[in-house]
Design a protein around this motif. Structure first.
Motif, PDB file in Angstrom:
ATOM      1  N   ASN A 120       0.807  -1.225   0.000  1.00  0.00           N
ATOM      2  CA  ASN A 120       0.000   0.000   0.000  1.00  0.00           C
ATOM      3  C   ASN A 120       0.836   1.269   0.000  1.00  0.00           C
ATOM      4  OD1 ASN A 120      -2.626  -0.990  -0.133  1.00  0.00           O
ATOM      5  ND2 ASN A 120      -2.709  -1.392   2.062  1.00  0.00           N
ATOM      6  N   VAL A 121       2.149   1.113   0.216  1.00  0.00           N
ATOM      7  CA  VAL A 121       3.021   2.285   0.313  1.00  0.00           C
ATOM      8  C   VAL A 121       3.058   3.010  -1.038  1.00  0.00           C
ATOM      9  CG1 VAL A 121       5.365   3.099   0.712  1.00  0.00           C
ATOM     10  CG2 VAL A 121       4.436   1.230   2.093  1.00  0.00           C
ATOM     11  N   GLY A 122       2.752   4.277  -1.015  1.00  0.00           N
ATOM     12  CA  GLY A 122       2.809   5.082  -2.230  1.00  0.00           C
ATOM     13  C   GLY A 122       1.625   4.895  -3.160  1.00  0.00           C
ATOM     14  N   ALA A 123       0.648   4.096  -2.743  1.00  0.00           N
ATOM     15  CA  ALA A 123      -0.531   3.888  -3.602  1.00  0.00           C
ATOM     16  C   ALA A 123      -1.418   5.123  -3.564  1.00  0.00           C
ATOM     17  CB  ALA A 123      -1.304   2.662  -3.127  1.00  0.00           C
ATOM     18  N   HIS A 124      -1.773   5.635  -4.724  1.00  0.00           N
ATOM     19  CA  HIS A 124      -2.592   6.843  -4.816  1.00  0.00           C
ATOM     20  C   HIS A 124      -3.993   6.486  -5.302  1.00  0.00           C
ATOM     21  CE1 HIS A 124       0.870   9.386  -4.102  1.00  0.00           C
ATOM     22  NE2 HIS A 124       1.527   8.739  -5.043  1.00  0.00           N
ATOM     23  N   CYS A 125      -4.974   7.044  -4.649  1.00  0.00           N
ATOM     24  CA  CYS A 125      -6.359   6.801  -5.036  1.00  0.00           C
ATOM     25  C   CYS A 125      -6.896   8.046  -5.743  1.00  0.00           C
ATOM     26  CB  CYS A 125      -7.208   6.485  -3.803  1.00  0.00           C
ATOM     27  SG  CYS A 125      -8.908   6.055  -4.198  1.00  0.00           S
ATOM     28  N   TYR A 127      -9.832   9.017  -5.963  1.00  0.00           N
ATOM     29  CA  TYR A 127     -11.009   9.552  -5.287  1.00  0.00           C
ATOM     30  C   TYR A 127     -10.648   9.950  -3.862  1.00  0.00           C
ATOM     31  CZ  TYR A 127     -13.112   7.077  -9.188  1.00  0.00           C
ATOM     32  OH  TYR A 127     -13.414   6.609 -10.432  1.00  0.00           O
ATOM     33  N   VAL A 128     -10.780  11.208  -3.570  1.00  0.00           N
ATOM     34  CA  VAL A 128     -10.420  11.725  -2.254  1.00  0.00           C
ATOM     35  C   VAL A 128     -11.364  11.157  -1.198  1.00  0.00           C
ATOM     36  CG1 VAL A 128     -10.162  13.802  -0.848  1.00  0.00           C
ATOM     37  CG2 VAL A 128      -9.553  13.852  -3.283  1.00  0.00           C
ATOM     38  N   GLY A 129     -10.770  10.688  -0.100  1.00  0.00           N
ATOM     39  CA  GLY A 129     -11.558  10.172   1.007  1.00  0.00           C
ATOM     40  C   GLY A 129     -12.056   8.756   0.821  1.00  0.00           C
ATOM     41  N   VAL A 130     -11.665   8.104  -0.294  1.00  0.00           N
ATOM     42  CA  VAL A 130     -12.089   6.729  -0.556  1.00  0.00           C
ATOM     43  C   VAL A 130     -10.887   5.812  -0.441  1.00  0.00           C
ATOM     44  CG1 VAL A 130     -13.092   5.146  -2.240  1.00  0.00           C
ATOM     45  CG2 VAL A 130     -13.929   7.505  -2.087  1.00  0.00           C
ATOM     46  N   ARG A 131     -11.064   4.710   0.281  1.00  0.00           N
ATOM     47  CA  ARG A 131      -9.982   3.753   0.463  1.00  0.00           C
ATOM     48  C   ARG A 131      -9.802   2.935  -0.823  1.00  0.00           C
ATOM     49  NH1 ARG A 131      -9.567  -1.596   2.217  1.00  0.00           N
ATOM     50  NH2 ARG A 131      -7.634  -2.094   3.308  1.00  0.00           N
ATOM     51  N   CYS A 132      -8.586   2.920  -1.348  1.00  0.00           N
ATOM     52  CA  CYS A 132      -8.313   2.213  -2.590  1.00  0.00           C
ATOM     53  C   CYS A 132      -7.970   0.744  -2.319  1.00  0.00           C
ATOM     54  CB  CYS A 132      -7.145   2.856  -3.338  1.00  0.00           C
ATOM     55  SG  CYS A 132      -7.577   4.413  -4.111  1.00  0.00           S
ATOM     56  N   GLU A 133      -8.472  -0.121  -3.176  1.00  0.00           N
ATOM     57  CA  GLU A 133      -8.139  -1.537  -3.114  1.00  0.00           C
ATOM     58  C   GLU A 133      -6.962  -1.792  -4.057  1.00  0.00           C
ATOM     59  OE1 GLU A 133      -9.322  -3.923  -1.240  1.00  0.00           O
ATOM     60  OE2 GLU A 133     -10.914  -2.772  -0.256  1.00  0.00           O
ATOM     61  N   VAL A 134      -5.826  -2.203  -3.497  1.00  0.00           N
ATOM     62  CA  VAL A 134      -4.635  -2.471  -4.299  1.00  0.00           C
ATOM     63  C   VAL A 134      -4.501  -3.983  -4.456  1.00  0.00           C
ATOM     64  CG1 VAL A 134      -2.153  -2.155  -4.492  1.00  0.00           C
ATOM     65  CG2 VAL A 134      -3.545  -0.385  -3.424  1.00  0.00           C
ATOM     66  N   ASN A 135      -4.245  -4.418  -5.677  1.00  0.00           N
ATOM     67  CA  ASN A 135      -4.143  -5.847  -5.971  1.00  0.00           C
ATOM     68  C   ASN A 135      -2.888  -6.081  -6.811  1.00  0.00           C
ATOM     69  OD1 ASN A 135      -5.157  -8.588  -6.087  1.00  0.00           O
ATOM     70  ND2 ASN A 135      -5.709  -8.181  -8.211  1.00  0.00           N
ATOM     71  N   HIS A 136      -1.919  -6.802  -6.258  1.00  0.00           N
ATOM     72  CA  HIS A 136      -0.638  -7.026  -6.937  1.00  0.00           C
ATOM     73  C   HIS A 136      -0.640  -8.390  -7.615  1.00  0.00           C
ATOM     74  CE1 HIS A 136       1.558  -3.614  -4.957  1.00  0.00           C
ATOM     75  NE2 HIS A 136       0.607  -3.801  -4.062  1.00  0.00           N
ATOM     76  N   ILE A 137      -0.399  -8.411  -8.921  1.00  0.00           N
ATOM     77  CA  ILE A 137      -0.306  -9.665  -9.663  1.00  0.00           C
ATOM     78  C   ILE A 137       0.865  -9.587 -10.641  1.00  0.00           C
ATOM     79  CG2 ILE A 137      -2.755 -10.260  -9.501  1.00  0.00           C
ATOM     80  CD1 ILE A 137      -3.120  -9.170 -12.324  1.00  0.00           C
ATOM     81  N   GLY A 138       1.317 -10.747 -11.102  1.00  0.00           N
ATOM     82  CA  GLY A 138       2.376 -10.791 -12.104  1.00  0.00           C
ATOM     83  C   GLY A 138       3.606 -11.534 -11.615  1.00  0.00           C
ATOM     84  N   ALA A 139       4.364 -12.084 -12.573  1.00  0.00           N
ATOM     85  CA  ALA A 139       5.565 -12.854 -12.257  1.00  0.00           C
ATOM     86  C   ALA A 139       6.801 -11.981 -12.103  1.00  0.00           C
ATOM     87  CB  ALA A 139       5.814 -13.891 -13.354  1.00  0.00           C
ATOM     88  N   SER A 140       6.641 -10.665 -12.227  1.00  0.00           N
ATOM     89  CA  SER A 140       7.826  -9.800 -12.195  1.00  0.00           C
ATOM     90  C   SER A 140       8.523  -9.814 -10.839  1.00  0.00           C
ATOM     91  CB  SER A 140       7.460  -8.373 -12.596  1.00  0.00           C
ATOM     92  OG  SER A 140       6.417  -7.871 -11.802  1.00  0.00           O
ATOM     93  N   GLY A 141       7.775  -9.992  -9.746  1.00  0.00           N
ATOM     94  CA  GLY A 141       8.419 -10.088  -8.445  1.00  0.00           C
ATOM     95  C   GLY A 141       9.339 -11.291  -8.384  1.00  0.00           C
ATOM     96  N   VAL A 187       2.539   0.026 -11.928  1.00  0.00           N
ATOM     97  CA  VAL A 187       3.607  -0.969 -11.828  1.00  0.00           C
ATOM     98  C   VAL A 187       3.923  -1.220 -10.366  1.00  0.00           C
ATOM     99  CG1 VAL A 187       6.018  -1.487 -12.343  1.00  0.00           C
ATOM    100  CG2 VAL A 187       4.595  -0.352 -14.060  1.00  0.00           C
ATOM    101  N   SER A 188       3.962  -2.475  -9.973  1.00  0.00           N
ATOM    102  CA  SER A 188       4.184  -2.829  -8.570  1.00  0.00           C
ATOM    103  C   SER A 188       5.674  -2.775  -8.223  1.00  0.00           C
ATOM    104  CB  SER A 188       3.630  -4.227  -8.285  1.00  0.00           C
ATOM    105  OG  SER A 188       3.924  -4.621  -6.951  1.00  0.00           O
ATOM    106  N   TRP A 189       6.164  -1.565  -7.968  1.00  0.00           N
ATOM    107  CA  TRP A 189       7.561  -1.458  -7.538  1.00  0.00           C
ATOM    108  C   TRP A 189       7.741  -2.137  -6.185  1.00  0.00           C
ATOM    109  CZ3 TRP A 189       8.673   0.831  -2.895  1.00  0.00           C
ATOM    110  CH2 TRP A 189       7.694   1.681  -2.353  1.00  0.00           C
ATOM    111  N   GLN A 190       6.665  -2.187  -5.387  1.00  0.00           N
ATOM    112  CA  GLN A 190       6.739  -2.866  -4.096  1.00  0.00           C
ATOM    113  C   GLN A 190       7.015  -4.358  -4.288  1.00  0.00           C
ATOM    114  OE1 GLN A 190       4.117  -1.114  -5.262  1.00  0.00           O
ATOM    115  NE2 GLN A 190       3.265   0.267  -3.720  1.00  0.00           N
ATOM    116  N   GLY A 191       6.356  -4.953  -5.294  1.00  0.00           N
ATOM    117  CA  GLY A 191       6.606  -6.357  -5.596  1.00  0.00           C
ATOM    118  C   GLY A 191       8.005  -6.586  -6.141  1.00  0.00           C
TER     119      GLY A 191
END
Length: 228
Positions: A120-125, A127-141, A187-191
């Motif tokens: 969730n670090v650095g994830a931007h939504c 919509y102000v005031g709305v909690r964003c759902e982040v979903n990480h997928i892919g073989a890049s990690g 892009v999932s830099w976190q992954g």
């Protein structure tokens, strides 16, 4: 030499053993083919599988650690990961199939857990005031984990050919490591970061036999006189 003839049973021919590099190549190729089969099924099912990725800091998102490297958002995403997976995966098998399997498991689980923790670090939504759902997928990690493993493994084992492989991989794919930094939307830099760190951990753990052997040689050189 086997005996045959009257009174002796015929010696059955011994099956030829496949070279290790061939076994490794077929293993990695099979994994990539599996990714394509899964993406085909996912496309035909309106990408319903993609919901099973890593959702950071959510209890049910932990299960996504097992599935995320197998899922891709679209064909372009999968195509971008295919060649690096084939090349780096094959180079990983040259260190031995057991090490390849254990390193992949470490990167898969540890890198996925890291993504779950910091995803969730650095994830931007938008919509102000709305909690964003982040979903990480892919073989890049997983690919970043293999990349980091190959770069540092030789420096832990001190084997010349593994150092050479690491240097070549660094020269060819070193710029890819910039993907561990934030900046590209979607892009999932976190992954990538979690996978790369897990790759370094895997390289250190799996270089244990060489490091211990090196310590024994140092101890023997420092204490040439043994007592009983």
């Amino acid at each position: 030499m086997g005996l045959s003839g009257p009174g002796y049973p015929a010696t059955p021919p011994q099956p030829k053993k496949r070279p290790a590099w061939m076994v490794g190549g077929l293993t990695v190729l099979s994994f990539v083919v599996l990714l394509w089969v899964i993406e085909l099924f996912d496309s035909l099912s309106d990408h319903r599988l993609d919901d099973n990725g890593i959702r950071p800091l959510e209890s049910d998102g932990l299960l996504g650690i097992l599935f995320a490297p197998l899922l891709h958002s679209n064909w372009d995403h999968l195509i971008a990961n295919t060649i690096p997976a084939l090349v780096l995966g094959f180079l990983m098998t040259l260190a031995g199939m057991s090490r390849f399997i254990f390193a992949t498991a470490i990167v898969w689980i540890l890198g996925g857990l890291g993504t779950w923790l910091i995803g969730n670090v650095g994830a931007h939504c938008p919509y102000v005031g709305v909690r964003c759902e982040v979903n990480h997928i892919g073989a890049s990690g997983l690919i970043f984990g293999w990349l980091a493993f190959l770069i540092v493994f030789g420096f832990f084992t001190r084997k010349a050919w593994e150092i050479v492989v690491g240097v070549i991989v660094l020269l060819v794919y070193g710029s890819v490591l910039l993907g561990v930094l934030p900046g590209t939307p979607g892009v999932s830099w976190q992954g990538h970061l979690s996978g790369a760190l897990a790759g370094v951990v895997a390289a250190y753990l799996l270089s244990g036999p060489e490091r211990k052997a090196r310590e024994r040689r140092k101890s023997a050189a420092a204490n040439p006189y043994l007592t009983t």
